[in-house]
Design an enzyme around this catalytic site. Structure first.
Site, PDB file in Angstrom:
ATOM      1  N   ARG A  12       0.828  -1.207   0.000  1.00 45.96           N
ATOM      2  CA  ARG A  12       0.000   0.000   0.000  1.00 45.96           C
ATOM      3  C   ARG A  12       0.863   1.258   0.000  1.00 45.96           C
ATOM      4  NH1 ARG A  12      -0.700   4.904   2.050  1.00 45.96           N
ATOM      5  NH2 ARG A  12      -0.090   4.069   4.092  1.00 45.96           N
ATOM      6  N   ASP A  13       1.532   1.518   1.096  1.00 45.62           N
ATOM      7  CA  ASP A  13       2.316   2.745   1.226  1.00 45.62           C
ATOM      8  C   ASP A  13       3.424   2.806   0.185  1.00 45.62           C
ATOM      9  OD1 ASP A  13       4.393   4.615   2.219  1.00 45.62           O
ATOM     10  OD2 ASP A  13       3.088   4.793   3.953  1.00 45.62           O
ATOM     11  N   HIS A 199      10.411   7.007   8.070  1.00 43.54           N
ATOM     12  CA  HIS A 199      11.029   7.089   6.751  1.00 43.54           C
ATOM     13  C   HIS A 199      12.543   7.205   6.941  1.00 43.54           C
ATOM     14  CE1 HIS A 199       7.354   8.468   4.190  1.00 43.54           C
ATOM     15  NE2 HIS A 199       7.043   7.514   5.040  1.00 43.54           N
ATOM     16  N   CYS A 230       5.295   9.633   0.547  1.00 43.27           N
ATOM     17  CA  CYS A 230       3.988  10.275   0.653  1.00 43.27           C
ATOM     18  C   CYS A 230       3.817  11.225  -0.515  1.00 43.27           C
ATOM     19  CB  CYS A 230       3.845  11.039   1.973  1.00 43.27           C
ATOM     20  SG  CYS A 230       2.277  11.946   2.115  1.00 43.27           S
ATOM     21  N   ASN A 239      10.411   4.809   2.683  1.00 41.03           N
ATOM     22  CA  ASN A 239      10.157   4.184   3.977  1.00 41.03           C
ATOM     23  C   ASN A 239      11.406   3.430   4.401  1.00 41.03           C
ATOM     24  OD1 ASN A 239       7.271   4.682   4.571  1.00 41.03           O
ATOM     25  ND2 ASN A 239       6.933   3.562   2.667  1.00 41.03           N
TER      26      ASN A 239
END
Length: 292
Positions: A12-13, A199, A230, A239
């Protein structure tokens, strides 16, 4: 032996910050991660496809992926409509984000932080009535690209509000990689989360995890290969890489339950999926890093 729980967020991220990739590739990546021994995976996000086109196929990914019975899968949602979609799909662990920075919240969600908190208060009973849990992620907890430093008391106030409203879990997000060990100590001295999301934008990700671990936090997000960032935070690439975290923790004698070799294979697959080299030092260093 100390045990640390890692939630893998690459599907997802990680992928939401890349060009859209085929559904088949997403399913392959989640299936590979589900075989590593990781116990939690953030699988998809139920957002409007115009906002995050990378997550437009969330329902199809969830329907086609292998669901390891030993893994807890979660979904991120931005609002009530997203929560309804996640519940209808069968998710029982749901996450929602609110920014400690009002400016970032408006850029990310088109509303103020206070308005988001009001929305979350309405979401909690909806989620609970469906038999699911809601985790509130407080983004920009360690700093904001628009507003600069974030007062720990600001974060503590948000946590107090959502806990009073019935949130099940709290996470702090280092949305732009501004966290340092000093900032981690300052914030955790004021308020404690259940989970931390760092991060590695400025190279402090592992140091921050080690600092938080010393302070008693044992749940962390990480992303295979260091994939992610992001889209609404300038400079937020990267990340912390799951294999780097696991490598460090295993060398310290900390148990994660994760097979590092399988994890590295999954991170290599993540590179294949996005078609570029990822920043993970473990991937670059070779087999001598693969500690048992």
């Amino acid at each position: 032996m100390t045990t640390v729980s890692i939630r893998e967020v690459a599907p997802r991220d990680g992928l939401q910050n890349e060009e859209p990739v085929p559904t088949d590739a997403k399913v392959r990546l989640i299936d590979a991660l589900s075989r590593t021994g990781v116990r939690r995976v953030e699988a998809v996000s139920f957002v409007h496809p115009k906002a995050i086109p990378q997550m437009a196929d969330a329902d199809e990914v969830w329907a086609r992926m292998w669901r390891n019975p030993d893994v807890r899968y979660s979904a991120l949602i931005p609002n009530t409509r997203g929560a309804q979609r996640a519940i209808a799909a069968g998710f029982r662990e749901i996450e929602v984000v609110v920014s400690a920075s009002d400016t970032h919240n408006r850029r990310n969600l088109n509303r103020s932080t206070d308005e988001s908190l009001d929305d979350i208060a309405q979401l909690i009973p909806l989620v609970h009535e469906a038999g699911a849990t809601l985790e509130v992620i407080v983004a920009t907890s360690f700093g904001c690209p628009y507003e600069g430093d974030i007062d720990p008391d600001r974060v503590a106030g948000i946590v107090a509000r959502v806990r009073a409203d019935g949130a099940d879990r709290i996470a702090f997000g280092d949305t732009t990689g501004m966290a340092t060990p000093r900032r981690v100590r300052d914030l955790l001295s004021a308020v404690r989360p259940d989970l931390l999301h760092f991060h590695d934008t400025r190279g402090t990700g592992l140091a921050n995890i080690l600092t938080a671990l010393d302070l008693g936090v044992t749940e962390f997000d990480a992303s295979a290969g260091g994939l992610g960032g992001c889209p609404y935070a300038p400079g937020a690439s990267g990340n912390v890489a799951t294999e780097e975290v696991v490598h460090m923790l295993h060398d310290m004698g900390v148990d994660t339950g994760i097979d590092l070799d399988r994890l590295i294979e999954a991170a290599e697959l993540a590179e294949e999926v996005v078609g570029r080299q990822l920043p993970s030092g473990v991937l670059r260093a070779g087999p001598r890093t693969r500690l048992v």
